[in-house]
Every structure is written in C-alpha cells, then in structure tokens.
Design a protein around this motif. Structure first.
Motif, PDB file in Angstrom:
ATOM      1  N   ASP A 487       0.847  -1.192   0.000  1.00  0.00           N
ATOM      2  CA  ASP A 487       0.000   0.000   0.000  1.00  0.00           C
ATOM      3  C   ASP A 487       0.880   1.239   0.000  1.00  0.00           C
ATOM      4  OD1 ASP A 487      -2.747  -1.118   0.291  1.00  0.00           O
ATOM      5  OD2 ASP A 487      -1.887  -1.937   2.125  1.00  0.00           O
ATOM      6  N   MET A 488       0.276   2.367  -0.332  1.00  0.00           N
ATOM      7  CA  MET A 488       0.977   3.646  -0.335  1.00  0.00           C
ATOM      8  C   MET A 488       0.208   4.627   0.544  1.00  0.00           C
ATOM      9  SD  MET A 488       1.706   3.907  -4.453  1.00  0.00           S
ATOM     10  CE  MET A 488       2.730   5.370  -4.424  1.00  0.00           C
ATOM     11  N   ARG A 502       4.903   7.304   1.074  1.00  0.00           N
ATOM     12  CA  ARG A 502       5.561   6.228   1.812  1.00  0.00           C
ATOM     13  C   ARG A 502       4.906   4.906   1.413  1.00  0.00           C
ATOM     14  NH1 ARG A 502       8.445   8.500   6.333  1.00  0.00           N
ATOM     15  NH2 ARG A 502       7.782  10.663   6.723  1.00  0.00           N
ATOM     16  N   PHE A 503       5.619   3.827   1.618  1.00  0.00           N
ATOM     17  CA  PHE A 503       5.122   2.506   1.265  1.00  0.00           C
ATOM     18  C   PHE A 503       4.920   1.668   2.528  1.00  0.00           C
ATOM     19  CE2 PHE A 503       7.519   4.046  -2.371  1.00  0.00           C
ATOM     20  CZ  PHE A 503       6.627   3.831  -3.404  1.00  0.00           C
ATOM     21  N   ARG A 504       3.908   0.841   2.489  1.00  0.00           N
ATOM     22  CA  ARG A 504       3.603  -0.059   3.604  1.00  0.00           C
ATOM     23  C   ARG A 504       3.505  -1.474   3.038  1.00  0.00           C
ATOM     24  NH1 ARG A 504       1.239   0.387   8.780  1.00  0.00           N
ATOM     25  NH2 ARG A 504      -0.132  -1.339   9.377  1.00  0.00           N
ATOM     26  N   VAL A 505       4.330  -2.372   3.562  1.00  0.00           N
ATOM     27  CA  VAL A 505       4.403  -3.749   3.066  1.00  0.00           C
ATOM     28  C   VAL A 505       4.069  -4.701   4.206  1.00  0.00           C
ATOM     29  CG1 VAL A 505       5.871  -5.501   2.011  1.00  0.00           C
ATOM     30  CG2 VAL A 505       6.179  -3.089   1.401  1.00  0.00           C
ATOM     31  N   HIS A 506       3.237  -5.678   3.900  1.00  0.00           N
ATOM     32  CA  HIS A 506       2.890  -6.717   4.871  1.00  0.00           C
ATOM     33  C   HIS A 506       3.080  -8.067   4.202  1.00  0.00           C
ATOM     34  CE1 HIS A 506       0.384  -9.479   7.228  1.00  0.00           C
ATOM     35  NE2 HIS A 506       0.537  -8.637   8.242  1.00  0.00           N
ATOM     36  N   ARG A 542       4.052  -8.751  10.345  1.00  0.00           N
ATOM     37  CA  ARG A 542       4.210  -7.374  10.805  1.00  0.00           C
ATOM     38  C   ARG A 542       4.278  -6.437   9.606  1.00  0.00           C
ATOM     39  NH1 ARG A 542       9.117  -7.882  15.246  1.00  0.00           N
ATOM     40  NH2 ARG A 542       8.223  -9.604  16.484  1.00  0.00           N
ATOM     41  N   ALA A 543       3.603  -5.306   9.722  1.00  0.00           N
ATOM     42  CA  ALA A 543       3.640  -4.317   8.641  1.00  0.00           C
ATOM     43  C   ALA A 543       4.938  -3.518   8.728  1.00  0.00           C
ATOM     44  CB  ALA A 543       2.442  -3.392   8.732  1.00  0.00           C
ATOM     45  N   SER A 548      10.787   5.100   7.028  1.00  0.00           N
ATOM     46  CA  SER A 548      10.148   5.208   8.338  1.00  0.00           C
ATOM     47  C   SER A 548      10.657   6.378   9.156  1.00  0.00           C
ATOM     48  CB  SER A 548      10.370   3.911   9.134  1.00  0.00           C
ATOM     49  OG  SER A 548      11.763   3.650   9.285  1.00  0.00           O
ATOM     50  N   GLY A 549      11.770   7.010   8.727  1.00  0.00           N
ATOM     51  CA  GLY A 549      12.343   8.104   9.486  1.00  0.00           C
ATOM     52  C   GLY A 549      11.612   9.411   9.288  1.00  0.00           C
ATOM     53  N   GLU A 550      11.686  10.268  10.288  1.00  0.00           N
ATOM     54  CA  GLU A 550      11.065  11.583  10.200  1.00  0.00           C
ATOM     55  C   GLU A 550      11.750  12.419   9.119  1.00  0.00           C
ATOM     56  OE1 GLU A 550       8.478  12.949  11.655  1.00  0.00           O
ATOM     57  OE2 GLU A 550       7.995  11.064  12.666  1.00  0.00           O
TER      58      GLU A 550
END
Length: 626
Positions: A487-488, A502-506, A542-543, A548-550
């Motif tokens: 997901d984005m 950002r990307f989210r991978v599960h 876990r996703a 992930s950094g600010e």
C-alpha cells in the motif's frame, strides 16, 4: 368404512417429491451466464462475443473444482439459451425456490451491456444501464434487462449473502480503438434511434452518458464486482498461446479473476482477490479498472463464506482428472497461463511436468511415484516464456515503419511486426497530431508522438519503457503460497506533484524486501535495496513502513501519469548493485532484465523453470496528477 389415511399419505409423499430439495446446513448456489452467440446480432464489433460462453465455463470449473460451489447447485445459461425469460426464471424461480436464509448465491454474467431510456427518474443521465440477453433486439429495448429490474429480481432472494459478477460494459462514453484482437462488450446500436417511451426522462445535457453509478443493482446489500468503471469499455481479447499453442478468447477481467480464484488460499477475502485481479490486469497492460462495491461487509469476508459451513473449500491447486500410464490430465487449461515445462507437485510428492494445454485442461507427465484421480497438484516451478514486446507497424507509412524497425533492431526485449492481423501487444497508428500507440485492448497508451522518420526517438523511448514494464510485469508468481500486500500513504493511490509518498508492506512470511518502481516516464528504479539500505528485512505478520524516518520520504515527481510499483519478498536478498555515487539503481529495459536475473538467482531454478515456493510478490498501480 375404509380409512383414507394411507391414500392421503401417498398423495402427500408424491407432492413432497415434487418440491425443491430442503437443506439445513447453509450452502452455495451459482447462476453462470455467458452470452456470446446473439440471436439478432451478427459476428461484428458490438455483436457476437466468442469468449463469453468460455468465461462462464471457466468460472464453473474453478467454482466446482476448488469446492466453492457444489456442481449440483450450479445452473449454466450459455449463448442462445440465455434469453431474457430464461435469466428471469433462473433468478426468480430456480434460485428463489432453492436458496435459503444464510446461503451464498453467486450470479455471473459475461456478455454485452447496453442502455435504455430511464422511466422512473433515478438516473442522472436519463438512461438505465442494461444487460443484453441472447434475444436482445437491435432497434428496441424490450428484452434488455435494466439494472432496476435486475435488482428487483435479486430482492426476491431469501439471503443477503449475494455476489454479482459482471463482465460487460454499459456506458456510451466507453471509447477505444478497434483492434483485430479485442472487442468491447457493449452492443453496437444507436440509442438515439430507439423511440423514447412515454414517461421517459429527458436525456441530460450533453449527448453522451455520464452517469457514474454504472450498472447499479439497487438498494439491496449485494456485493457487485464489475469488469470496468462506468465510463470504460470492458473488453474481450485474444490471448496468445505460448509458442505452438492455440490462442484463446476471453474477457480480460474474467480471465484474470479466474486465475486468482484458482490460486486463492482458503482465507482469501473478496477484497483480496479483487485487488490481485486489478493489479494483474495492469501488469498485463489492460487499461480498464474493475469496480468493487464500497461499504459492503461481504467484501472483507472469506471467499464464498457461509456461517456454519466452512468445509469443502479445496486446496489451492489443480485436480487430477484422468490418468493413462504416466500421462496425467489436470483441470485448468491454457487460460491459466501455465506453460509447457512448468512442474506441479502432488501432496505425496509426485512431480507432474506440463507437456501441453487445451482450452480447459492441462496434460502432464508424472514421475517419482504414483498419482491418483482426485489428487491435487500445486505449481512449484514455472517456466517463464521468452516473450518480447510485439509492436505492430503495419498501419503507418512504409518509410516511418522502416525507420522505427531499424532503430529497434538489436533490442532484445522488442520485436517489430509488420503483419496487420498478427497478434501484437502494441499497435502504432497514425493520428491527426502524430503517432499514437494503442494497446491490444484498444486503449491508447501514448499519443501525440512525432510522425517524422528523422525524429523517432520519442517513439522508440516510449516503446523501450513499455518493454521494461512488460519484463518486470511478467514476473508474477503463479504458485505463490503466502500473501504479500503493498500500500501507499494511508491506502491512497493518487498523488499531486510534490506530495509525500511512503510505502507499507505486509508479508505473511519473513524475507528480504525488494521494491521496484516503474515510473510515469517508464524509468525502472529500484527503491530498495539502495546505497543507504543495502538490504531490508520484513518480518512475517508485521507491517513495514518505508521510509520510516522523520522527514525522509519519496516525493511525487513529474511527469504526471500512471506508474506501477512491484514488491518482491525473497528468502535471500537480491544482488542489485548501486552505481558508485548514486543512491538508487535505475535504467530502462536492459536494467529491468538485470533485476529479473537477480530475482531468478535469489530464488533458484531447475531446467529453465523458476522455483516458486521461496518468494512472493505484490503490485500497486498509482497516478501522479498535475
């Protein structure tokens, strides 16, 4: 005086024998409709559809074989048997009399859609969307099935567990170029030539239908899965067989949906299989966007789930149908895309090497043990075919065609075709503003390109990008046995220039993540690994969010347009070198090939076939807006 009780008992038993069978445990029912041979329309664009009946047959195969729906609970209406009266009776009679509260009902329709004048004022454009049964008429809408009417039929069903799947199109704005390889599933008739009935609403301003609701089955909570958006064409296409195999006709949507249903683990939801189908269509260069009903609880339920009956769903795989010595016939067929030389394996470890395929079956040779009818075989090794991007130049001037052919000579991933009737992935056409590149489904992929033999670099660059996209897009895992989701940014897929991404991978399993972007300009860029993150581990269950950094994120950059991101999760990291002084590795078709080679090396191969059990993949289509 003789008692009449025995006679009454006999009569009562006879009456009971004539009533529909009753059942206590909830079960599944399916009505599958495929209309390709229309009674009153010829075999022309907007007329007959050679693949619609086959779509219904392939849907039946997967429903029965995977244990989704019992064979005895399926009714088929094909070609000229699928009249309006037969469809109405099958829903309001056959299904209504048999289905019970809690049962799962599937209604599938492959065929033409159309429109008719709206008489109850519920359509903004003054038109009702319709399904076209076999006896639909060219110059009247008496036999069309409107969405309002279809919804009223469904309202009679005694269960709320209803799924409607439609591979048809309805909108007058669904435009595309005509190609030798595809047809729009929309009737070729002019609604303005059909008399408007008394009471019909005046058509909306603007001469074309613009209603965004599409074929809407009404107020009932029905999960509707449609092949395309209301303003798009749902196409039937000629799928090329691998070298030496016969091509086959089928709906672009249904073909990919059936493949995903064959592969789906038991816990897969409707939303899951829809998402995978939509991504697979984009990977294979189909422009139409399927639709899934919003805000329906059933969309997040497991496929064909009913309370109190979770048994019967088979293992993801293909069953053995017949055996002749070491020769084995399995369900499936050419439409599944399983190639000669690929290997399936039964639960007992018997290897089945594919030697050929028919319309709905595969032929394989068994080795390493005994196999029995009914055994289920899972795909473990896949032989990816050598499939260059085929570009057809037959419709443009000879001098221009020669210039493009010369410029592409030596390109490993592209082959120029000069026979106008030969299958091609892309067709170059002459247009008023220059050259246009059209996909085999008839949708425009590039336009306004220079049409001058001395200035063909923009055309060649576009084709190289298409070849790179195809090279990576072809690397799907048809035997994937664990889920990967991509997901984005909060589930969005559309971004304005300069917006943060950002990307989210599960992943269901541990592994190393590779993230590849096929950008809006066709550039292939490996986002992970990169110079700062040479490898990235994803933990099963876990996703993972990246970056992930600010203050660290990707930015939506020009040009505007559509792109595709591929995620690969592998047991070992991919060996992709980043050039010194650069953060990311990127390039064109040649670079895409190097990424594919790195994937093959990481997951392993045998006899030319790539092992499938140690990696998974997911895709995501996105849009960048000006």
């Amino acid at each position: 005086m003789r008692s009449r009780f025995p006679t009454l008992l006999v009569v009562l038993c006879a009456l009971l024998a004539l009533t529909p069978p009753t059942h206590v445990q909830p079960t599944h029912w399916a009505l599958l409709i495929g209309v390709g041979d229309y009674i009153h329309f010829e075999d022309v664009e907007g007329g007959d559809l050679p693949g619609a009946a086959e779509d219904a047959r392939r849907m039946r195969d997967v429903l029965v074989t995977r244990g989704y729906v019992p064979d005895a609970n399926i009714r088929m209406l094909l070609d000229q048997d699928a009249t309006r009266a037969a469809i109405e009776e099958s829903i309001t009679g056959w299904l209504v009399e048999r289905a019970a509260p809690g049962d799962h009902v599937t209604v599938f329709f492959a065929g033409h859609g159309s429109q008719m004048w709206d008489e109850d004022g519920d359509e903004d454009d003054g038109l009702d969307e319709t399904l076209a049964p076999a006896d639909v008429l060219p110059d009247r809408t008496d036999f069309d099935i409107s969405d309002d009417e279809f919804g009223r039929w469904l309202d009679l069903l005694p269960t709320d567990n209803v799924v409607v799947i439609l591979d048809s199109c309805h909108s007058g704005t669904a435009t595309r170029a005509v190609t030798p390889f595809s047809r729009a599933r929309q009737l070729g008739r002019d609604l303005d030539q059909i008399p408007r009935p008394p009471g019909a609403r005046t058509r909306a301003v603007g001469d074309l239908a613009t209603d965004a609701s599409g074929f809407d089955v009404g107020e009932r909570a029905v999960l509707e899965i449609a092949a395309a958006q209301p303003d798009q064409a749902a196409v039937e296409v000629l799928f090329p067989g691998e070298t030496g195999a016969e091509p086959f006709q089928g709906g672009a949507f249904t073909t990919h949906l059936v493949r995903e249903l064959w592969r789906a683990p038991a816990s897969t939801t409707y939303e899951d299989v829809f998402r995978r189908t939509a991504a697979a269509m984009k990977r294979n260069r189909f422009q139409q966007d399927p639709m899934l009903t919003e805000e329906i609880e059933l969309r997040s339920a497991p496929l064909f789930h009913v309370e109190g009956n979770d048994t019967g769903v088979g293992t993801a795989g293909l069953p053995v149908l017949r055996i002749d010595g070491t020769r084995v016939e399995l369900a499936g067929g050419a439409a599944l895309g399983i190639t000669t030389g690929s290997v399936l394996e039964t639960e007992s470890g018997v290897a089945l090497t594919v030697e050929g395929s028919g319309a709905r079956t595969l032929v394989a040779r068994a080795s390493g043990g005994a196999v029995r009818v009914g055994d289920t075989a899972r795909l473990v090794t896949f032989r990816y075919p050598e499939s260059p991007l085929l570009v057809n130049v037959a419709a443009i001037g000879t001098e221009l065609a020669r210039a493009i052919t010369a410029a592409l000579s030596g390109e490993e991933g592209i082959e120029v075709v000069d026979d106008g009737d030969a299958f091609s992935h892309l067709l170059i056409r002459q247009a008023e503003a220059g050259l246009r590149v059209v996909g085999s489904d008839g949708f425009v992929r590039h336009e306004d390109l220079p049409a001058v033999p001395g200035d063909i670099e923009p055309v060649v660059a576009a084709l190289r990008r298409e070849a790179a996209s195809k090279r990576l897009g072809d690397m799907e895992n048809p035997g994937q046995d664990f889920d990967v989701r991509l997901d984005m940014s909060d589930g969005r897929s559309s971004f304005g220039l300069g917006e943060e991404i950002r990307f989210r991978v599960h992943s269901e399993r541990d592994g190393y993540l590779t993230l590849v972007d096929l950008g809006t300009d066709g550039t292939v860029a490996v986002l992970i690994p990169n110079a700062e993150t040479p490898s990235l581990r994803v933990m099963g269950g876990r996703a993972l969010t990246y970056p992930s950094g600010e203050g660290v994120y990707f930015e939506a950059l020009p040009p505007a347009g559509g792109g595709l991101v591929r995620a690969f999760v592998t047991d070992a990291p991919l060996d992709i070198g980043v050039p010194e002084g650069q953060t990311y590795a990127y390039g064109d078709e040649a670079f895409a090939s190097s990424v594919v080679d790195a994937l093959r090396a990481a997951v392993g191969s045998t006899g030319g076939g790539v092992h499938l059990d140690s990696w998974g993949t997911a895709s995501l289509v996105y849009q960048i807006r000006n």
